[in-house]
Design an enzyme around this catalytic site. Structure first.
Site, mmCIF file in Angstrom:
data_model
loop_
_atom_site.group_PDB
_atom_site.id
_atom_site.type_symbol
_atom_site.label_atom_id
_atom_site.label_comp_id
_atom_site.label_asym_id
_atom_site.label_seq_id
_atom_site.Cartn_x
_atom_site.Cartn_y
_atom_site.Cartn_z
ATOM 1 N N HIS A 1 3.113 11.133 -7.634
ATOM 2 C CA HIS A 1 1.728 10.785 -7.947
ATOM 3 C C HIS A 1 1.498 9.295 -7.743
ATOM 4 O O HIS A 1 2.437 8.527 -7.605
ATOM 5 C CB HIS A 1 1.393 11.159 -9.398
ATOM 6 C CG HIS A 1 2.215 10.421 -10.412
ATOM 7 N ND1 HIS A 1 3.429 10.889 -10.865
ATOM 8 C CD2 HIS A 1 2.008 9.238 -11.054
ATOM 9 C CE1 HIS A 1 3.934 10.027 -11.748
ATOM 10 N NE2 HIS A 1 3.080 9.020 -11.876
ATOM 11 N N HIS B 1 0.803 -1.221 0.000
ATOM 12 C CA HIS B 1 0.000 0.000 0.000
ATOM 13 C C HIS B 1 0.835 1.269 0.000
ATOM 14 O O HIS B 1 2.015 1.251 0.293
ATOM 15 C CB HIS B 1 -0.972 0.021 1.186
ATOM 16 C CG HIS B 1 -0.354 0.203 2.522
ATOM 17 N ND1 HIS B 1 0.067 -0.847 3.301
ATOM 18 C CD2 HIS B 1 -0.091 1.317 3.252
ATOM 19 C CE1 HIS B 1 0.551 -0.394 4.440
ATOM 20 N NE2 HIS B 1 0.482 0.926 4.435
ATOM 21 N N GLU C 1 -4.005 3.661 1.477
ATOM 22 C CA GLU C 1 -4.322 3.985 2.861
ATOM 23 C C GLU C 1 -4.476 5.490 2.976
ATOM 24 O O GLU C 1 -3.563 6.249 2.646
ATOM 25 C CB GLU C 1 -3.202 3.514 3.787
ATOM 26 C CG GLU C 1 -3.383 3.931 5.230
ATOM 27 C CD GLU C 1 -2.165 3.619 6.091
ATOM 28 O OE1 GLU C 1 -2.091 4.185 7.195
ATOM 29 O OE2 GLU C 1 -1.283 2.843 5.664
ATOM 30 N N GLU D 1 -2.241 9.966 -11.925
ATOM 31 C CA GLU D 1 -1.997 9.781 -13.361
ATOM 32 C C GLU D 1 -2.982 8.753 -13.890
ATOM 33 O O GLU D 1 -3.192 7.708 -13.278
ATOM 34 C CB GLU D 1 -0.563 9.315 -13.600
ATOM 35 C CG GLU D 1 -0.219 9.194 -15.070
ATOM 36 C CD GLU D 1 1.235 8.811 -15.306
ATOM 37 O OE1 GLU D 1 1.676 8.891 -16.462
ATOM 38 O OE2 GLU D 1 1.945 8.424 -14.338
#
Length: 160
Positions: free
Chosen positions: A106, A14, A77, A152
């Site tokens: 990003h 994550h 998260e 993106e």
């Protein structure tokens, strides 16, 4: 090159983003982006929200979502530090794309059709940083989440 035996089970689980207002961010990531809320963990000073895409072809139970939180890849998260949503002095978090705080850039989402995804984002009032028609890279886009983090949008099949 094959992975070493010691790292063969490693997964990228994550990424964490801090958010000002979890209600606004959850609305965006669940209803605009299409992620499922896997679990919520409340602590005294902060709350963690774990989201991911459901590619199982069926609705998962809460128990299945919770159980998959650390065993799957591609989890987002969202961390909310309590009080930021109501603090008029809170200036927001650095998105990593400007000074001070340049570093993180990003997250990226792969979609079947960038143009169609962008049309949907337009209809939903999503703010764009870069449209597919802007700049030299005409096959990608960048949208902004409610906290100004860049997302993106890339095609599922992209050749650089």
């Amino acid at each position: 090159m094959p992975r070493a035996e010691e790292t063969a089970s490693f997964k990228f689980n994550h990424t964490m983003l801090r958010v000002k207002d979890p209600k606004v961010s959850l609305e965006f990531y669940q209803n605009v982006i299409g992620m499922d809320l896997l679990s919520v963990k409340k602590f005294d000073d902060f709350t963690l929200y774990f989201l991911a895409f459901n590619h199982d072809g069926r609705d998962l139970t809460d128990a299945e979502k919770e159980a998959s939180r650390f065993s799957r890849e591609g989890v987002l998260e969202l961390t909310h530090n309590h009080g930021t949503e109501n603090d008029p002095e809170f200036k927001g978090y650095a998105n990593g794309n400007s000074d001070p705080g340049r570093g993180f850039g990003h997250i990226a989402l792969a979609v079947d059709d960038v143009e169609k995804a962008c049309e949907r984002f337009d209809q939903l009032g999503v703010q764009f940083k870069k449209r597919p028609t802007d700049g030299k890279m005409r096959h990608i886009a960048f949208i902004l989440d409610p906290d100004g983090y860049w997302i993106e949008i890339i095609p599922n099949k992209l050749r650089l």
